[in-house]
Design a protein around this motif. Sequence first.
Motif, mmCIF file in Angstrom:
data_model
loop_
_atom_site.group_PDB
_atom_site.id
_atom_site.type_symbol
_atom_site.label_atom_id
_atom_site.label_comp_id
_atom_site.label_asym_id
_atom_site.label_seq_id
_atom_site.Cartn_x
_atom_site.Cartn_y
_atom_site.Cartn_z
ATOM 1 N N LYS A 152 0.831 -1.205 0.000
ATOM 2 C CA LYS A 152 0.000 0.000 0.000
ATOM 3 C C LYS A 152 0.867 1.256 0.000
ATOM 4 N N GLU A 153 1.980 1.216 0.739
ATOM 5 C CA GLU A 153 2.879 2.364 0.732
ATOM 6 C C GLU A 153 3.468 2.583 -0.663
ATOM 7 N N ALA A 154 3.850 1.493 -1.328
ATOM 8 C CA ALA A 154 4.366 1.600 -2.694
ATOM 9 C C ALA A 154 3.289 2.139 -3.626
ATOM 10 N N ASP A 155 2.054 1.684 -3.443
ATOM 11 C CA ASP A 155 0.938 2.147 -4.266
ATOM 12 C C ASP A 155 0.736 3.645 -4.107
ATOM 13 N N PHE A 156 0.831 4.130 -2.866
ATOM 14 C CA PHE A 156 0.646 5.560 -2.611
ATOM 15 C C PHE A 156 1.755 6.384 -3.261
ATOM 16 N N LEU A 157 2.993 5.920 -3.164
ATOM 17 C CA LEU A 157 4.094 6.651 -3.769
ATOM 18 C C LEU A 157 3.947 6.725 -5.285
ATOM 19 N N ARG A 158 3.486 5.621 -5.882
ATOM 20 C CA ARG A 158 3.343 5.599 -7.343
ATOM 21 C C ARG A 158 2.238 6.528 -7.830
ATOM 22 N N TRP A 159 1.057 6.399 -7.231
ATOM 23 C CA TRP A 159 -0.118 7.034 -7.823
ATOM 24 C C TRP A 159 -0.688 8.183 -7.001
ATOM 25 N N GLY A 160 -0.136 8.424 -5.800
ATOM 26 C CA GLY A 160 -0.661 9.497 -4.972
ATOM 27 C C GLY A 160 -1.848 9.078 -4.134
ATOM 28 N N SER A 161 -2.214 7.812 -4.187
ATOM 29 C CA SER A 161 -3.282 7.270 -3.358
ATOM 30 C C SER A 161 -3.108 5.757 -3.302
ATOM 31 N N THR A 162 -3.864 5.109 -2.444
ATOM 32 C CA THR A 162 -3.811 3.638 -2.343
ATOM 33 C C THR A 162 -5.033 3.003 -2.979
ATOM 34 N N ARG A 163 -5.677 3.714 -3.878
ATOM 35 C CA ARG A 163 -6.953 3.228 -4.417
ATOM 36 C C ARG A 163 -6.806 1.945 -5.222
ATOM 37 N N ARG A 164 -5.676 1.769 -5.867
ATOM 38 C CA ARG A 164 -5.513 0.543 -6.654
ATOM 39 C C ARG A 164 -5.408 -0.677 -5.740
ATOM 40 N N MET A 165 -4.714 -0.521 -4.616
ATOM 41 C CA MET A 165 -4.610 -1.634 -3.675
ATOM 42 C C MET A 165 -5.906 -1.845 -2.913
ATOM 43 N N THR A 166 -6.448 -0.764 -2.348
ATOM 44 C CA THR A 166 -7.659 -0.902 -1.542
ATOM 45 C C THR A 166 -8.876 -1.229 -2.405
ATOM 46 N N GLY A 167 -8.772 -0.961 -3.711
ATOM 47 C CA GLY A 167 -9.872 -1.287 -4.603
ATOM 48 C C GLY A 167 -9.934 -2.757 -4.987
ATOM 49 N N LEU A 168 -8.912 -3.520 -4.628
ATOM 50 C CA LEU A 168 -8.926 -4.954 -4.923
ATOM 51 C C LEU A 168 -9.926 -5.664 -4.018
ATOM 52 N N ARG A 169 -10.595 -6.642 -4.570
ATOM 53 C CA ARG A 169 -11.467 -7.478 -3.752
ATOM 54 C C ARG A 169 -10.614 -8.299 -2.787
ATOM 55 N N LYS A 170 -11.226 -8.768 -1.711
ATOM 56 C CA LYS A 170 -10.471 -9.549 -0.730
ATOM 57 C C LYS A 170 -9.860 -10.785 -1.376
ATOM 58 N N THR A 171 -10.590 -11.406 -2.288
ATOM 59 C CA THR A 171 -10.050 -12.591 -2.953
ATOM 60 C C THR A 171 -8.827 -12.233 -3.785
#
Length: 324
Positions: A152-171
Amino acid sequence: MVSLFRQLVWEGTVPIAIKLAPTSLPTSSDRPLDTYFIQAPRISYLPFLIPEIRKNLCDLVLDETSAAALREEDWWFEAENGGVMKWHWPIGLLYDAHLAAASAAESYFPASSSTLTAPMTLLLHLTNPPTDKLLMTPSLETLKSSFMSQSKEADFLRWGSTRRMTGLRKTEQDGLWDGIREHNFDNFWKVASKIFPNPNPLSPSLGSTPPTPNPDGAGGGVTTNDAYAVRSVPLRLFLPDAPAIQDLYPPVTDSGIHITLGDLLTTHLPLLFPNGKGMQSASFPAAYAMVQGIEPPLDAEVGWLGASLAGADGWVNVCVGLRA
């Protein structure tokens, strides 16, 4: 081509020699069998090796009563030359940092770091973990939590938010972890491709205006997932006996010039890498940078490194060492 490099990173392994620490060996143990060799995946973690180590080392060396009494949550690893091994670091990073430290202490690399394939010797302690030096216990649940936090930290640095990670379904989030645990490249990248950027063959030429990052991925254009459209490349610099250096590392300058590894090293370590080169010369530098066990050329673009040579958690780990 990027899938080839990702596959090579995924299939990369390092040699490890596991020895039981002398304090963990009872007097009745079979001491000639106190070492076990493993060719471990770079993208894996030490806790994943515990079942194999227990079966092929501890259960053979220790008597039945001692082996049955073992508590894996008390296990911890130490480098043979000192230093507690971090559970939450990928094995490849542990290996590269170990060799960089050895090179600084012993002039380990007389010519090229890429020629060395010496095993990393670790001492396995079965009791009394140093809780002041270990940030986590070696449980898979704790390790998974650490991995997700790093991702999630890497996701935030890349895109300015963690939406790509947190947007993933639990599965899907579980699929990321299971892909690492099972060492399944296809299953991992089925999900990871939604998070990681891809190098775009039509990425901006030198001097052109870089594409604007779009953390939502809206608009449908391929450039929103371009390695050169990210806000920053998740990258850390590791030097022996020093805290990691972490900063914002954009892949392009404001004027659209692609930033290289040499540019980055010169900015943050100017005494070791003046003008993007090692301390002595380009042909025989005294300082070197290692990523995933190789020395990338210093003109390698940071954006490409972030898309091609990042670990499973999304981070590019650059270990810096010295040569005599």
